[in-house]
Design a protein around this motif. Structure first.
Motif, mmCIF file in Angstrom:
data_model
loop_
_atom_site.group_PDB
_atom_site.id
_atom_site.type_symbol
_atom_site.label_atom_id
_atom_site.label_comp_id
_atom_site.label_asym_id
_atom_site.label_seq_id
_atom_site.Cartn_x
_atom_site.Cartn_y
_atom_site.Cartn_z
ATOM 1 N N UNK A 159 -64.508 -2.385 39.114
ATOM 2 C CA UNK A 159 -65.761 -3.021 38.734
ATOM 3 C C UNK A 159 -65.930 -4.376 39.373
ATOM 4 N N UNK A 160 -64.857 -5.158 39.417
ATOM 5 C CA UNK A 160 -64.910 -6.463 40.078
ATOM 6 C C UNK A 160 -65.178 -6.301 41.567
ATOM 7 N N UNK A 161 -64.565 -5.280 42.168
ATOM 8 C CA UNK A 161 -64.792 -5.009 43.578
ATOM 9 C C UNK A 161 -66.250 -4.602 43.837
ATOM 10 N N UNK A 162 -66.825 -3.824 42.921
ATOM 11 C CA UNK A 162 -68.228 -3.437 43.077
ATOM 12 C C UNK A 162 -69.139 -4.666 43.063
ATOM 13 N N UNK A 163 -68.845 -5.600 42.173
ATOM 14 C CA UNK A 163 -69.667 -6.816 42.109
ATOM 15 C C UNK A 163 -69.578 -7.590 43.417
ATOM 16 N N UNK A 164 -68.365 -7.700 43.973
ATOM 17 C CA UNK A 164 -68.215 -8.389 45.264
ATOM 18 C C UNK A 164 -68.955 -7.635 46.367
ATOM 19 N N UNK A 165 -68.936 -6.322 46.289
ATOM 20 C CA UNK A 165 -69.642 -5.526 47.278
ATOM 21 C C UNK A 165 -71.149 -5.763 47.193
ATOM 22 N N UNK A 166 -71.674 -5.801 45.979
ATOM 23 C CA UNK A 166 -73.100 -6.043 45.801
ATOM 24 C C UNK A 166 -73.499 -7.402 46.353
ATOM 25 N N UNK A 190 -82.220 1.496 32.038
ATOM 26 C CA UNK A 190 -81.335 0.784 31.113
ATOM 27 C C UNK A 190 -79.897 0.875 31.595
ATOM 28 N N UNK A 191 -79.106 -0.122 31.224
ATOM 29 C CA UNK A 191 -77.691 -0.136 31.629
ATOM 30 C C UNK A 191 -76.972 1.145 31.231
ATOM 31 N N UNK A 192 -77.216 1.627 30.024
ATOM 32 C CA UNK A 192 -76.509 2.813 29.560
ATOM 33 C C UNK A 192 -76.792 4.020 30.452
ATOM 34 N N UNK A 193 -78.017 4.120 30.956
ATOM 35 C CA UNK A 193 -78.366 5.248 31.821
ATOM 36 C C UNK A 193 -77.772 5.074 33.216
ATOM 37 N N UNK A 194 -77.684 3.838 33.684
ATOM 38 C CA UNK A 194 -77.044 3.562 34.970
ATOM 39 C C UNK A 194 -75.561 3.910 34.897
ATOM 40 N N UNK A 240 -68.585 -3.479 34.090
ATOM 41 C CA UNK A 240 -68.047 -4.750 34.597
ATOM 42 C C UNK A 240 -68.873 -5.262 35.766
ATOM 43 N N UNK A 241 -69.275 -4.375 36.674
ATOM 44 C CA UNK A 241 -70.096 -4.824 37.789
ATOM 45 C C UNK A 241 -71.383 -5.479 37.291
ATOM 46 N N UNK A 242 -72.077 -4.819 36.386
ATOM 47 C CA UNK A 242 -73.339 -5.356 35.884
ATOM 48 C C UNK A 242 -73.125 -6.687 35.159
ATOM 49 N N UNK A 243 -72.056 -6.764 34.369
ATOM 50 C CA UNK A 243 -71.760 -8.002 33.639
ATOM 51 C C UNK A 243 -71.445 -9.146 34.592
ATOM 52 N N UNK A 244 -70.594 -8.897 35.574
ATOM 53 C CA UNK A 244 -70.231 -9.950 36.521
ATOM 54 C C UNK A 244 -71.446 -10.450 37.290
ATOM 55 N N UNK A 245 -72.302 -9.551 37.731
ATOM 56 C CA UNK A 245 -73.470 -9.966 38.509
ATOM 57 C C UNK A 245 -74.413 -10.813 37.663
ATOM 58 N N UNK A 289 -79.306 -12.348 37.096
ATOM 59 C CA UNK A 289 -80.013 -11.086 37.300
ATOM 60 C C UNK A 289 -79.086 -10.203 38.131
ATOM 61 N N UNK A 290 -78.858 -8.976 37.677
ATOM 62 C CA UNK A 290 -77.953 -8.103 38.418
ATOM 63 C C UNK A 290 -78.460 -7.820 39.837
ATOM 64 N N UNK A 291 -79.771 -7.955 40.050
ATOM 65 C CA UNK A 291 -80.344 -7.779 41.383
ATOM 66 C C UNK A 291 -80.467 -9.107 42.133
#
Length: 254
Positions: free
Chosen positions: A110-117, A163-167, A219-224, A230-232
């Motif tokens: 998850x942390x790696x995904x956030x860095x990737x984003x 929504x986050x849950x659907x993502x 974790x990715x969504x939270x970190x961003x 904003x996650x985006x």
């Protein structure tokens, strides 16, 4: 010194799915807009024809240059499909576990995904623009259809107001396919890793944590959000604008 050749084994994708049916702002994402997949460059001719017959017009390849160098575009190159190469990592080593641990932990992923984003925000913003403007269905893929593909799928769903849950639920669906994914990837990725000098015997001892996969996407969504509000946020800073988001939402609900 000559580079050893790799025999490409063509097979049907095992982690291909249409994102249609997911709740988004204003309704439900329609089928035929966006498909996520494992490697589409090693599909069979029959699978390529079926995808095109069902409306595929555009492919976004998220793999590294090394991976593309092994397989090329595959059978879809013989069809009227627009191809975009938007690598989300410079090297596949970026997705390998750190340190000596033989277990890939979902929290670390998850942390790696956030860095990737953050690091590949321009590519992700470009990908959303392509999906918004492509005339038919767009399929995006990496090797497994989980990590890099999961990050782009999350970005698309965020832009559509899901929504986050659907993502998270969409991301976690790959979990049941992992055994088949690893088997399908083995010939190509094994040869590529050997070519790049990785110790395959050591890699064969690496396992994925048995914890639920959804931890990674949470974790990715939270970190961003913690870092950008904003996650985006990283994609907006890289050029994703309201016009593209509006176009995506119009196409998603049409």
């Amino acid at each position: 010194m000559t580079t050893p050749t790799i025999d490409i084994e063509l097979s049907a994708p095992v982690n291909l799915r249409d994102l249609g049916g997911i709740p988004i702002e204003g309704g439900v994402l329609r089928e035929g807009l966006a498909l996520r997949a494992d490697d589409l460059t090693v599909i069979t001719d029959e699978d390529a024809r079926a995808l095109v017959a069902n409306g595929l017009t555009t492919v976004i390849d998220l793999r590294t240059n090394d991976e593309v160098g092994v397989t090329g575009r595959g059978p879809l190159a013989n069809h009227p499909v627009t191809y975009h190469h938007l690598p989300l990592m410079a090297s596949i080593s970026a997705g390998m576990p750190d340190g000596d641990s033989p277990v890939i932990e979902h929290a670390a992923m998850g942390a790696m995904y956030a860095r990737m984003a953050e690091g590949a925000a321009p590519q992700l913003a470009t990908a959303l623009g392509i999906i918004a403007l492509a005339p038919g269905a767009t399929a995006f893929h990496c090797a497994a259809g989980r990590d890099r593909t999961g990050v782009l799928a999350a970005a698309l769903l965020l832009a559509l107001g899901a929504a986050d849950d659907d993502i998270v639920a969409d991301y976690a669906r790959t979990g049941t396919n992992m055994a088949a994914i690893m088997q399908r990837m083995k010939p190509t990725m094994g040869a590529l890793m050997a070519r790049l000098g990785f110790d395959l015997d050591a890699m064969n001892t690496v396992t994925i944590s048995e914890e639920p996969m959804d931890i990674s996407m949470h974790i990715m969504l939270t970190h961003l959000r913690e870092r950008h509000g904003d996650a985006l946020g990283p994609l907006r800073a890289a050029g994703l604008n309201d016009g593209i988001i509006t176009r995506l939402r119009e196409r998603a609900l049409a």
